[in-house]
Write a protein that holds these residues in place. Structure first.
Motif, PDB file in Angstrom:
ATOM      1  N   GLN A 145       0.824  -1.206   0.000  1.00  0.00           N
ATOM      2  CA  GLN A 145       0.000   0.000   0.000  1.00  0.00           C
ATOM      3  C   GLN A 145       0.857   1.256   0.000  1.00  0.00           C
ATOM      4  OE1 GLN A 145      -2.235  -0.978   3.467  1.00  0.00           O
ATOM      5  NE2 GLN A 145      -3.547  -2.439   2.408  1.00  0.00           N
ATOM      6  N   SER A 146       1.994   1.211   0.679  1.00  0.00           N
ATOM      7  CA  SER A 146       2.901   2.355   0.686  1.00  0.00           C
ATOM      8  C   SER A 146       3.526   2.568  -0.691  1.00  0.00           C
ATOM      9  CB  SER A 146       4.001   2.147   1.729  1.00  0.00           C
ATOM     10  OG  SER A 146       3.452   2.037   3.031  1.00  0.00           O
ATOM     11  N   GLU A 147       3.772   1.482  -1.422  1.00  0.00           N
ATOM     12  CA  GLU A 147       4.314   1.608  -2.779  1.00  0.00           C
ATOM     13  C   GLU A 147       3.299   2.270  -3.703  1.00  0.00           C
ATOM     14  OE1 GLU A 147       6.901   1.333  -6.017  1.00  0.00           O
ATOM     15  OE2 GLU A 147       7.214   1.251  -3.845  1.00  0.00           O
ATOM     16  N   ILE A 148       2.020   2.004  -3.490  1.00  0.00           N
ATOM     17  CA  ILE A 148       0.978   2.674  -4.266  1.00  0.00           C
ATOM     18  C   ILE A 148       1.073   4.190  -4.066  1.00  0.00           C
ATOM     19  CG2 ILE A 148      -1.519   2.964  -4.554  1.00  0.00           C
ATOM     20  CD1 ILE A 148      -1.848   0.050  -3.698  1.00  0.00           C
ATOM     21  N   VAL A 149       1.261   4.611  -2.808  1.00  0.00           N
ATOM     22  CA  VAL A 149       1.401   6.035  -2.505  1.00  0.00           C
ATOM     23  C   VAL A 149       2.665   6.590  -3.146  1.00  0.00           C
ATOM     24  CG1 VAL A 149       1.567   7.755  -0.665  1.00  0.00           C
ATOM     25  CG2 VAL A 149       0.168   5.718  -0.334  1.00  0.00           C
ATOM     26  N   ARG A 151       4.064   5.791  -5.760  1.00  0.00           N
ATOM     27  CA  ARG A 151       3.893   5.935  -7.215  1.00  0.00           C
ATOM     28  C   ARG A 151       2.886   7.015  -7.584  1.00  0.00           C
ATOM     29  NH1 ARG A 151       4.146   0.022 -10.168  1.00  0.00           N
ATOM     30  NH2 ARG A 151       6.104  -0.697  -9.212  1.00  0.00           N
ATOM     31  N   GLY A 152       2.363   7.707  -6.567  1.00  0.00           N
ATOM     32  CA  GLY A 152       1.444   8.802  -6.840  1.00  0.00           C
ATOM     33  C   GLY A 152       0.024   8.380  -7.095  1.00  0.00           C
ATOM     34  N   THR A 157      -8.551   3.871  -3.224  1.00  0.00           N
ATOM     35  CA  THR A 157      -9.446   3.405  -4.284  1.00  0.00           C
ATOM     36  C   THR A 157      -8.880   2.190  -5.022  1.00  0.00           C
ATOM     37  OG1 THR A 157      -8.448   4.952  -5.873  1.00  0.00           O
ATOM     38  CG2 THR A 157     -10.388   5.709  -4.665  1.00  0.00           C
ATOM     39  N   LEU A 158      -7.583   1.952  -4.887  1.00  0.00           N
ATOM     40  CA  LEU A 158      -6.932   0.848  -5.591  1.00  0.00           C
ATOM     41  C   LEU A 158      -6.302  -0.121  -4.609  1.00  0.00           C
ATOM     42  CD1 LEU A 158      -5.059   2.885  -8.362  1.00  0.00           C
ATOM     43  CD2 LEU A 158      -7.181   1.575  -8.646  1.00  0.00           C
ATOM     44  N   GLY A 159      -6.419  -1.410  -4.885  1.00  0.00           N
ATOM     45  CA  GLY A 159      -5.704  -2.424  -4.133  1.00  0.00           C
ATOM     46  C   GLY A 159      -4.364  -2.705  -4.777  1.00  0.00           C
ATOM     47  N   VAL A 352      -5.349  19.193  12.812  1.00  0.00           N
ATOM     48  CA  VAL A 352      -4.229  18.245  12.682  1.00  0.00           C
ATOM     49  C   VAL A 352      -4.565  17.168  11.660  1.00  0.00           C
ATOM     50  CG1 VAL A 352      -2.823  16.527  13.898  1.00  0.00           C
ATOM     51  CG2 VAL A 352      -3.406  18.690  15.017  1.00  0.00           C
ATOM     52  N   LEU A 353      -5.794  16.637  11.701  1.00  0.00           N
ATOM     53  CA  LEU A 353      -6.159  15.569  10.777  1.00  0.00           C
ATOM     54  C   LEU A 353      -6.224  16.082   9.342  1.00  0.00           C
ATOM     55  CD1 LEU A 353      -6.716  12.587  11.183  1.00  0.00           C
ATOM     56  CD2 LEU A 353      -9.150  13.081  11.155  1.00  0.00           C
ATOM     57  N   THR A 354      -6.702  17.310   9.161  1.00  0.00           N
ATOM     58  CA  THR A 354      -6.735  17.896   7.821  1.00  0.00           C
ATOM     59  C   THR A 354      -5.323  18.130   7.305  1.00  0.00           C
ATOM     60  OG1 THR A 354      -8.863  18.953   8.263  1.00  0.00           O
ATOM     61  CG2 THR A 354      -7.558  19.842   6.448  1.00  0.00           C
ATOM     62  N   ALA A 355      -4.437  18.587   8.194  1.00  0.00           N
ATOM     63  CA  ALA A 355      -3.046  18.794   7.789  1.00  0.00           C
ATOM     64  C   ALA A 355      -2.405  17.474   7.363  1.00  0.00           C
ATOM     65  CB  ALA A 355      -2.258  19.424   8.939  1.00  0.00           C
ATOM     66  N   CYS A 356      -2.680  16.400   8.120  1.00  0.00           N
ATOM     67  CA  CYS A 356      -2.136  15.080   7.755  1.00  0.00           C
ATOM     68  C   CYS A 356      -2.731  14.584   6.439  1.00  0.00           C
ATOM     69  CB  CYS A 356      -2.424  14.065   8.864  1.00  0.00           C
ATOM     70  SG  CYS A 356      -1.468  14.282  10.365  1.00  0.00           S
ATOM     71  N   SER A 357      -4.027  14.770   6.266  1.00  0.00           N
ATOM     72  CA  SER A 357      -4.722  14.224   5.101  1.00  0.00           C
ATOM     73  C   SER A 357      -4.304  14.938   3.815  1.00  0.00           C
ATOM     74  CB  SER A 357      -6.236  14.310   5.289  1.00  0.00           C
ATOM     75  OG  SER A 357      -6.655  13.530   6.384  1.00  0.00           O
ATOM     76  N   PHE A 358      -4.354  16.266   3.851  1.00  0.00           N
ATOM     77  CA  PHE A 358      -4.037  17.007   2.627  1.00  0.00           C
ATOM     78  C   PHE A 358      -2.542  17.255   2.481  1.00  0.00           C
ATOM     79  CE2 PHE A 358      -8.544  17.897   3.243  1.00  0.00           C
ATOM     80  CZ  PHE A 358      -9.019  17.656   1.959  1.00  0.00           C
ATOM     81  N   GLY A 359      -1.830  17.315   3.603  1.00  0.00           N
ATOM     82  CA  GLY A 359      -0.372  17.439   3.523  1.00  0.00           C
ATOM     83  C   GLY A 359       0.269  16.204   2.913  1.00  0.00           C
ATOM     84  N   SER A 360      -0.358  15.052   3.106  1.00  0.00           N
ATOM     85  CA  SER A 360       0.155  13.810   2.518  1.00  0.00           C
ATOM     86  C   SER A 360      -0.225  13.674   1.049  1.00  0.00           C
ATOM     87  CB  SER A 360      -0.398  12.601   3.280  1.00  0.00           C
ATOM     88  OG  SER A 360      -1.813  12.502   3.119  1.00  0.00           O
ATOM     89  N   GLY A 361      -1.177  14.529   0.590  1.00  0.00           N
ATOM     90  CA  GLY A 361      -1.662  14.430  -0.773  1.00  0.00           C
ATOM     91  C   GLY A 361      -2.727  13.376  -0.969  1.00  0.00           C
ATOM     92  N   LEU A 362      -3.182  12.765   0.139  1.00  0.00           N
ATOM     93  CA  LEU A 362      -4.147  11.665   0.041  1.00  0.00           C
ATOM     94  C   LEU A 362      -5.585  12.105   0.301  1.00  0.00           C
ATOM     95  CD1 LEU A 362      -2.082   8.937   1.942  1.00  0.00           C
ATOM     96  CD2 LEU A 362      -2.413   9.157  -0.532  1.00  0.00           C
TER      97      LEU A 362
END
Length: 539
Positions: A145-149, A151-152, A157-159, A352-362
């Motif tokens: 799952q980390s490799e999916i991230v 790769r952008g 949504t994807l397994g 904090v959760l918004t910063a983590c969510s959007f800061g990660s790009g996810l």
């Protein structure tokens, strides 16, 4: 009967400290130090055996590098022998842990010190750091799952199979049932995993090693926070470390199994402790002093750290509710105070959760995948088991096979009952009927046990907070029995033994005989029976 009464907690006032037996107990005498040495070595030998057994019985990667190592590769060809060695290690660690509990029992005239407990923990963990992942294959899902991230792409949504392809080395390590499912983990964890994948690429062994380092960092947080929280709640710090950090379920599933619960629970407990740094000690009748210097800042810092834990796994967010209850009680304990605190902590949580969510790009896509685990239908989950039972009864009565519908209905009831219990515990904590940290442990246990899926390591969400808040002898004994039972029942592998389940009885029997022989050798040097003389007022 209230929950506090059930656990025999001494006082419900979080600010009022009661006698902690460690402070009155003396250091171990020469005989007891010898017993401690034997216990340490017995557990260390068990850890070494578990590490050796994992070479052939663990949840090894598909492309296992051990096969190229002379001598070590023999264990891969002897599954039953390897499993017996691994089970022997499990049994020896559990025996050593129970014996260590005798020397750390609250109320003894002499108990193990916190530094002695910490050194024991290091001795037992050191060999486990080098084990092949065992008890679960989840760490391979983390890598994929980390490799999916990395790769952008969107892991929500994807397994792994869709994003990486079924032939990718990281996909091949993922259990078949999870290859098509999106990630249920928070953005912070996947961002850390993305960094690990940048460093290790497709190298599974190196990736596992860094994820284990992440788990060890989480365990270090647990070790740091447990004795401090225990002191605040009038519980023996060394007893909290024994029941919490040294618990075989922690060693087997957080260290060996490399579960991200280590990081999530660690952040949750550290955040709870940091938030209490400047909290004034109050009782239900007051007085309620004005804010102390830096007090509000520490509440915000603690809430932020707890939210980081929720950004790894969402159950950690429940700690904010019980922290809020403590702050509201400190302010005066009115409903107005409770709503004010809820608003303040809510802002911290969202920021904090918004910063983590959007800061990660996810983004917030992870919210839609929180129920991914419900695809598993396990008898370990009480509500799922109830559904299976109702479906089976319907078949016996000639009503047809409605098992899936029965499971759905049972899980729906569980999804209602768990949060209702948590809400009741929050209310009891607010009314000074219950210690908030005790309420947190029981609430987490209720929400997870009544959830769609239950695994052995889920118990740690409840056990670790309770280790620091409920030091009663009856609770300690019950928790010991449950932890030891689950530890020895689960096989130290990541497989299902399809087609060769018959090897388990032989491995269990061989391990039991070997462990009994080892115990017989050191029996007279172990701390049996428990000391009879205890200090007055033992809880």
């Amino acid at each position: 009967m209230g929950v506090d009464r059930l656990f025999g907690v001494v006082t419900a006032e979080t600010g009022r400290r009661v006698r902690v037996s460690d402070n009155e107990a003396g250091a171990l005498n020469a005989v007891e130090r010898k017993q401690l040495d034997v216990v340490r070595r017995f557990g260390t030998v068990g850890a070494l055996l578990l590490a050796v057994g994992s070479l052939g019985a663990g949840a090894a990667p598909v492309f296992n590098p051990v096969i190229r190592l002379p001598v070590f590769n023999l264990f891969m060809r002897m599954t039953t022998v390897s499993l017996a060695i691994g089970f022997t290690g499990v049994f020896m660690i559990v025996v050593a842990w129970i014996a260590l509990g005798t020397l750390s029992r609250p109320g003894r005239e002499r108990v193990v010190s916190v530094p002695q407990m910490a050194r024991t923990l290091v001795m037992w963990i050191a060999p486990l750091v080098f084990t092949v992942p065992s008890f679960s294959r989840d760490v391979y899902s983390y890598l994929a799952q980390s490799e999916i991230v990395a790769r952008g792409m969107d892991p929500y949504t994807l397994g792994p199979a869709q994003a990486l392809g079924v032939e990718h080395p990281l996909t091949q390590g993922v259990p078949t049932i999870w290859r098509e499912t999106p990630s249920p983990y928070g953005p912070l964890f996947l961002t850390l995993g993305k960094a690990i994948n940048w460093l290790t690429g497709d190298h599974v062994v190196h990736g596992v090693a860094l994820h284990r380092l992440l788990a060890l960092i989480g365990l270090a947080m647990i070790v740091w926070s447990l004795p401090r929280l225990a002191k605040r709640f009038g519980v023996s710090p060394v007893s909290a470390l024994w029941l919490g950090a040294a618990n075989p379920l922690v060693l087997f599933h957080l260290v060996v199994g490399v579960h991200n619960e280590a990081l999530a629970i660690g952040l949750m407990l550290v955040g709870f402790e940091l938030a209490l740094t400047r909290m004034a000690k109050v009782t239900p009748d007051g007085p309620f002093p004005p804010w102390q210097r830096g007090e509000l800042a520490w509440y915000a810092i603690g809430g932020a750290v707890i939210t980081l834990g929720a950004a790894v796994k969402i159950p950690a967010a429940l700690a904010l509710g019980f922290l809020g209850v403590m702050i509201a009680r400190r302010m005066g304990g009115t409903w107005k105070h409770l709503f004010q605190v809820a608003g303040g902590l809510g802002v911290v949580f969202l920021v904090v959760l918004t910063a983590c969510s959007f800061g990660s790009g996810l983004g917030y896509g992870w919210v839609s995948t929180l129920n991914t685990a419900s695809t598993i239908k396990s008898w370990l989950a009480p509500m799922t088991a109830l559904g299976f039972g109702a479906g089976g009864l319907g078949i016996l009565m000639g009503l047809g096979n409605h098992t899936d519908a029965a499971i759905t209905v049972a899980r729906l009831f569980g999804a209602i009952i768990g949060p209702l219990i948590a809400a009741k515990l929050l209310l009891d904590s607010f009314r000074w009927k219950l210690r908030p940290l005790t309420g947190l442990g029981v609430a987490l246990g209720a929400v997870l046990v009544f959830g769609a899926a239950v695994h052995a390591w889920y118990l740690l969400w409840a056990a670790l907070p309770l280790a620091a808040a409920a030091g009663n002898t009856r609770f300690r004994t019950a928790a010991m029995v449950i932890s030891a039972g689950l530890a020895v029942v689960l096989a130290p592998t990541g497989g299902t033994f399809d087609g060769h389940i018959f090897v388990l009885p032989y491995a269990y029997l061989a391990a039991a005989i070997t462990t009994l022989a080892a115990v017989a050798v050191v029996w007279r040097h172990l701390p049996w029976p428990p000391a009879r003389r205890v200090t007055a007022g033992t809880p």
